[in-house]
Design a protein around this motif. Structure first.
Motif, mmCIF file in Angstrom:
data_model
loop_
_atom_site.group_PDB
_atom_site.id
_atom_site.type_symbol
_atom_site.label_atom_id
_atom_site.label_comp_id
_atom_site.label_asym_id
_atom_site.label_seq_id
_atom_site.Cartn_x
_atom_site.Cartn_y
_atom_site.Cartn_z
ATOM 1 N N GLU A 3 35.467 73.415 44.154
ATOM 2 C CA GLU A 3 35.593 74.734 43.540
ATOM 3 C C GLU A 3 36.756 75.515 44.157
ATOM 4 O O GLU A 3 37.494 76.202 43.452
ATOM 5 N N GLN A 4 36.929 75.421 45.475
ATOM 6 C CA GLN A 4 38.054 76.105 46.125
ATOM 7 C C GLN A 4 39.385 75.543 45.631
ATOM 8 O O GLN A 4 40.337 76.289 45.405
ATOM 9 N N MET A 5 39.439 74.225 45.464
ATOM 10 C CA MET A 5 40.672 73.615 44.972
ATOM 11 C C MET A 5 40.938 74.010 43.526
ATOM 12 O O MET A 5 42.072 74.302 43.155
ATOM 13 N N LEU A 6 39.900 74.033 42.703
ATOM 14 C CA LEU A 6 40.064 74.433 41.304
ATOM 15 C C LEU A 6 40.528 75.884 41.209
ATOM 16 O O LEU A 6 41.348 76.228 40.345
ATOM 17 N N GLU A 7 40.030 76.732 42.093
ATOM 18 C CA GLU A 7 40.457 78.128 42.103
ATOM 19 C C GLU A 7 41.951 78.233 42.385
ATOM 20 O O GLU A 7 42.656 78.998 41.743
ATOM 21 N N VAL A 8 42.448 77.440 43.311
ATOM 22 C CA VAL A 8 43.879 77.444 43.627
ATOM 23 C C VAL A 8 44.686 76.948 42.428
ATOM 24 O O VAL A 8 45.725 77.507 42.093
ATOM 25 N N VAL B 96 48.100 79.933 49.624
ATOM 26 C CA VAL B 96 46.841 80.489 49.140
ATOM 27 C C VAL B 96 45.634 79.653 49.575
ATOM 28 O O VAL B 96 44.501 80.066 49.387
ATOM 29 N N LEU B 97 45.895 78.498 50.167
ATOM 30 C CA LEU B 97 44.838 77.650 50.703
ATOM 31 C C LEU B 97 45.437 76.793 51.801
ATOM 32 O O LEU B 97 46.478 76.161 51.604
ATOM 33 N N LYS B 98 44.796 76.790 52.951
ATOM 34 C CA LYS B 98 45.220 75.927 54.056
ATOM 35 C C LYS B 98 43.958 75.542 54.812
ATOM 36 O O LYS B 98 43.401 76.341 55.558
ATOM 37 N N LYS B 99 43.490 74.309 54.554
ATOM 38 C CA LYS B 99 42.236 73.850 55.132
ATOM 39 C C LYS B 99 42.262 72.336 55.308
ATOM 40 O O LYS B 99 43.044 71.638 54.668
ATOM 41 N N ASP C 121 44.701 67.089 55.219
ATOM 42 C CA ASP C 121 44.917 68.533 55.155
ATOM 43 C C ASP C 121 45.354 68.915 53.753
ATOM 44 O O ASP C 121 46.073 68.173 53.096
ATOM 45 N N LEU C 122 44.937 70.106 53.329
ATOM 46 C CA LEU C 122 45.322 70.620 52.018
ATOM 47 C C LEU C 122 46.084 71.923 52.192
ATOM 48 O O LEU C 122 45.724 72.759 53.031
ATOM 49 N N LEU C 123 47.129 72.073 51.413
ATOM 50 C CA LEU C 123 47.917 73.294 51.410
ATOM 51 C C LEU C 123 48.144 73.679 49.956
ATOM 52 O O LEU C 123 48.752 72.930 49.204
ATOM 53 N N GLY C 124 47.607 74.837 49.574
ATOM 54 C CA GLY C 124 47.798 75.327 48.213
ATOM 55 C C GLY C 124 48.843 76.416 48.217
ATOM 56 O O GLY C 124 48.801 77.328 49.050
ATOM 57 N N LEU C 125 49.795 76.311 47.306
ATOM 58 C CA LEU C 125 50.875 77.291 47.221
ATOM 59 C C LEU C 125 50.885 77.947 45.848
ATOM 60 O O LEU C 125 50.594 77.307 44.849
ATOM 61 N N ASP C 126 51.260 79.228 45.816
ATOM 62 C CA ASP C 126 51.463 79.942 44.566
ATOM 63 C C ASP C 126 52.688 80.819 44.737
ATOM 64 O O ASP C 126 52.695 81.713 45.587
#
Length: 114
Positions: free
Chosen positions: A106-111, A95-98, A85-90
């Motif tokens: 690309e989604q990870m780079l955007e985060v 900002v990302l939970k997938k 699982d990935l969780l991106g925080l800002d």
């Protein structure tokens, strides 16, 4: 055996090691803990690729044995190879939970560029 450079440094104080060697030492010490959950913050920062590959192997082996890991990491190759699982925080906001398998680079780079 996985990190032969540490074997060469057995008589050396950690404070006199390079930054990458200290990261490897901290990683190995953490992996040796007999605990259900470990938290790693940027373990691959400043570490040579061959040692990152060994870290990856250790993390996958830990997962196979039922151990859980929270990995804070910007090395996308390492992340995608070991994470379920990935969780991106800002700024404390999600900002990302997938699932890792459903997330593109690309989604990870955007985060990371937020």
């Amino acid at each position: 055996e996985l990190f032969p450079r540490l074997a060469e440094r057995l008589d050396q104080k950690a404070g006199s090691m390079s930054g990458g060697e200290r990261k490897i030492l901290a990683f190995v010490r953490t992996m040796l803990e007999d605990t259900a959950l470990i938290i790693l913050d940027e373990p691959s920062e400043g570490v040579q690729q061959e040692n990152i590959s060994c870290m990856e192997w250790c993390l996958k082996d830990r997962k196979k044995q039922g151990g859980a890991t929270i990995l804070i990491e910007q090395n996308l190759s390492l992340l995608t190879s070991v994470a379920d699982d990935l969780l991106g925080l800002d700024s404390g906001r999600t900002v990302l939970k997938k699932l890792s398998s459903e997330t593109t680079r690309e989604q990870m780079l955007e985060v990371l560029s937020i």
